[in-house]
Design a protein around this motif. Structure first.
Motif, PDB file in Angstrom:
ATOM      1  N   VAL A  18      49.445   0.502   5.495  1.00 12.63           N
ATOM      2  CA  VAL A  18      49.950  -0.872   5.440  1.00 12.63           C
ATOM      3  C   VAL A  18      51.473  -0.869   5.465  1.00 12.63           C
ATOM      4  CG1 VAL A  18      50.085  -2.962   4.035  1.00 12.63           C
ATOM      5  CG2 VAL A  18      47.911  -1.740   4.253  1.00 12.63           C
ATOM      6  N   ASN A  37      46.119  -3.929  -1.217  1.00 22.07           N
ATOM      7  CA  ASN A  37      46.491  -3.754   0.190  1.00 22.07           C
ATOM      8  C   ASN A  37      47.336  -4.900   0.750  1.00 22.07           C
ATOM      9  OD1 ASN A  37      45.720  -1.191   0.987  1.00 22.07           O
ATOM     10  ND2 ASN A  37      43.591  -1.800   1.303  1.00 22.07           N
ATOM     11  N   ARG A  42      45.459 -10.415   5.944  1.00 23.88           N
ATOM     12  CA  ARG A  42      45.251  -8.990   5.662  1.00 23.88           C
ATOM     13  C   ARG A  42      46.090  -8.172   6.636  1.00 23.88           C
ATOM     14  NH1 ARG A  42      44.771  -3.832   5.344  1.00 23.88           N
ATOM     15  NH2 ARG A  42      42.864  -2.855   4.528  1.00 23.88           N
ATOM     16  N   TYR A  82      44.329   0.359  11.925  1.00 16.50           N
ATOM     17  CA  TYR A  82      45.521   1.194  12.103  1.00 16.50           C
ATOM     18  C   TYR A  82      45.107   2.516  12.728  1.00 16.50           C
ATOM     19  CZ  TYR A  82      49.978   3.481  11.098  1.00 16.50           C
ATOM     20  OH  TYR A  82      51.186   4.128  11.220  1.00 16.50           O
ATOM     21  N   TYR A 138      48.692  -0.919  15.016  1.00 16.56           N
ATOM     22  CA  TYR A 138      47.952  -1.626  13.981  1.00 16.56           C
ATOM     23  C   TYR A 138      47.670  -3.055  14.436  1.00 16.56           C
ATOM     24  CZ  TYR A 138      52.057  -4.404  13.028  1.00 16.56           C
ATOM     25  OH  TYR A 138      53.090  -5.288  13.163  1.00 16.56           O
ATOM     26  N   ASP A 140      47.025  -6.915  12.427  1.00 22.70           N
ATOM     27  CA  ASP A 140      46.863  -7.755  11.246  1.00 22.70           C
ATOM     28  C   ASP A 140      45.727  -8.743  11.491  1.00 22.70           C
ATOM     29  OD1 ASP A 140      49.069  -6.535  10.094  1.00 22.70           O
ATOM     30  OD2 ASP A 140      50.470  -8.075  10.796  1.00 22.70           O
TER      31      ASP A 140
END
Length: 578
Positions: A201, A288, A311, A316, A321, A323
């Motif tokens: 993250v 997270n 989130r 990833y 990545y 979202d």
């Protein structure tokens, strides 16, 4: 009425402050300054001319009596920095006033500039030969050279910049010796303090990637993107270590002690009456850096209950990545000629790197457009079911999001309504926006252009989905979404438009300290035909005041239709619109 009351409170506050401060102030007269403007000298010794809001009061320059003892040294330091090292001052004082006589004498002038460099720094030499030597320009020159080197990837530079001052000959000789060194790259990212948050993250927010060419802006962007997660009380991003030409990134975090945030308020305006609103945010929701937001608003004209979930880095892999976000809720809003009751849910996936943001998702809306007691023939009432995928692309190259001074911004949005049953609407909606900001000597020029169109393929698009104008981000002579399809430079309908174009231009200029003035013009076109950008235009012009705060400028604007000055509006905003 709300606006008048607000402005009255502001004026009263400033005036009371003036009354308290005036007790310890003495009037001041400055004479003899020939080469440095009076206002510049006054600012250097902290002279005040009173609040601009107390327009009926005497604007005689005054100085706090506690500062008088330090005036000789303050003036000496200031004139030294301006290149007048031999300047002399005579200060006379009585019970009510002081008088300052300045003899500037001969200044120090730049006699020579010697540059030995393997990196072009000519644009950063602000002192010029035969000009008065100002130390602040020399210091700023070194700072900007270093900033340029770091942003271009040279972290191992060797800069030796000196100014040799000869007070007897009144000359300054400037010497710049620079070796840029080898190109540096970012190294490994080390994360500490991310309790309960997966390292992926945090890594998804790191712009200073391992192996990427070093630049200080990537370090700043990394800090801002981690800060935007709102999961930490403290964020530290350091690039102080250097192993040969490799710079590791050290990220130190402190988790939130209180993850809950609540805000609420009550207000009033002439259209909706009393407004009540509240918001509850749970940050780091089930770890997270997830965030849950509940928002409620109520007035006689609008009722909203909104749920939002975010989130970061739900997926990833190998530095890439995605979202995830989910937004759902209920609203009942009255417009000028109709009401809209809506249930909605929208989900999206997003990817951001450097200045580029890509967002795509799916939305479902159940919309009921109802009359407000009077049937308007220009408005189509009824129930609509919307099921649409959407795509948004943003490229933000502004130098600051909260208070940009230079740069540009592009945004595009595409939405397609899919006809999955007989009650659904089949349409496409497209919007594009471009902004440009440029600052020259503290004067900022800004412009933003927007276009959009809707094509109804089959069925009807609900009225609230169409284009409207008015408000801080559109035409400031009108209230928010007050403008429908434009019939003439002074007339418009209540119904929305299928095509839209808007051009706003603004100039911001300093008044004093963090207070800026502004003049602007807004030009809006709203037509009832798809892809038609040749419709009637409503143009407005106006002026405003900006107060710079840590969270963006606080703006008050007054705009008026240039073809009907009786049509005007007062706008309030906290934040940037360019």
């Amino acid at each position: 009425m709300r606006y008048i009351f607000f402005i009255g409170i502001v004026i009263l506050t400033f005036c009371i402050a003036d009354e308290k401060n005036e007790i310890v102030f003495k009037s001041v007269e400055i004479i003899g300054n020939k080469n440095i403007e009076l206002e510049v000298v006054e600012d250097a010794i902290d002279v005040s001319r009173g609040s601009i809001f107390a327009f009926w009061k005497d604007k005689t320059p005054r100085i706090n009596s506690r500062l008088i003892k330090t005036l000789p040294q303050t003036l000496k330091n200031f004139y030294d920095s301006e290149g007048y090292y031999d300047a002399e001052f005579m200060i006379g004082e009585n019970n009510n006033s002081i008088r300052i006589l300045i003899d500037e004498k001969e200044p120090i002038k730049v006699a020579s500039i010697d540059i030995t460099s393997d990196f072009d720094i000519s644009n950063f030499i602000f002192n010029k030969e035969n000009s008065v030597f100002r130390s602040k320009e020399f210091i700023e020159s070194k700072k900007q050279i270093i900033d340029k080197l770091l942003n271009d990837g040279y972290c191992s530079y060797d800069l030796d910049a000196k100014a040799y001052i000869d007070l007897e000959k009144h000359r300054a000789d400037l010497v710049y010796n620079l070796k840029k060194g080898d190109i540096c790259t970012f190294g490994e990212t080390v994360i500490k303090g991310a309790e309960g948050i997966d390292n992926n993250v945090i890594l998804s927010r790191v712009e200073a990637l391992n192996g990427k060419r070093f630049n200080i802006q990537s370090v700043k962007d990394t800090y801002q993107r981690i800060e935007d997660l709102e999961a930490f009380d403290t964020v530290l991003v350091n690039a102080d270590r250097k192993i040969y030409n490799v710079v590791p990134i050290d990220i130190t975090l402190k988790m939130l002690e209180n993850p809950y945030y609540f805000s609420g308020g009550i207000g009033y305006d002439s259209f909706a009456g009393v407004r009540v609103g509240a918001q509850l945010v749970k940050r780091n929701f089930f770890s997270n850096a997830q965030k849950l937001t509940l928002t409620g608003k109520y007035s006689m004209k609008d009722k909203v209950l909104d749920f939002d979930f975010f989130r970061p880095a739900i997926l990833y892999y190998d530095g890439y990545y995605l979202d995830f976000g989910l937004n759902a809720g209920y609203s009942d809003v009255e417009y000028k000629g109709f009401g809209e009751e809506k249930e909605y849910i929208k989900g999206f996936m997003a990817y951001q790197f450097d200045r580029l943001l890509l967002k795509g998702g799916m939305g479902i809306e159940n919309v009921n457009i109802y009359d407000l007691g009077t049937i308007d023939p220009d408005i189509t009432y009824g129930t609509y079911v919307l099921n649409y995928p959407f795509l948004q692309v943003i490229y933000d190259a502004r130098d600051d999001r909260l208070n940009p001074k230079n740069g540009y911004y592009f945004a595009g949005y595409l939405e397609y309504g899919m006809p999955y049953n007989t009650n659904s609407s089949d349409y496409t909606k497209f919007e594009f926006e471009a902004r440009g900001i440029y600052t020259y000597k503290e004067i900022t020029f800004s412009t933003v252009g927007k276009i959009g169109t809707i094509e109804e393929i089959s069925g009807y698009v609900p009225e609230s989905k169409l284009f409207f104008g008015g408000g801080m981000f559109s035409n400031r002579a009108y209230g928010y979404n007050e403008l429908g399809t434009i019939a003439s430079p002074t007339e418009f309908l209540k119904s929305g438009a299928l095509s839209m174009a808007n051009l706003s231009c603004e100039i911001n200029f300093p008044i004093k300290n963090d207070i800026y003035g502004a003049v602007f013009t807004d030009n809006t076109m709203l037509s009832d035909t798809s892809y038609n950008f040749n419709g009637e235009i409503i143009s407005s012009a106006g002026f405003g005041i900006r107060y710079i705060t840590p969270v963006g400028p606080l703006k008050i604007d007054i705009g008026s239709n240039i073809n009907d000055v009786s049509q005007f509006s007062i706008q309030f905003q906290l934040g940037q619109s360019f």
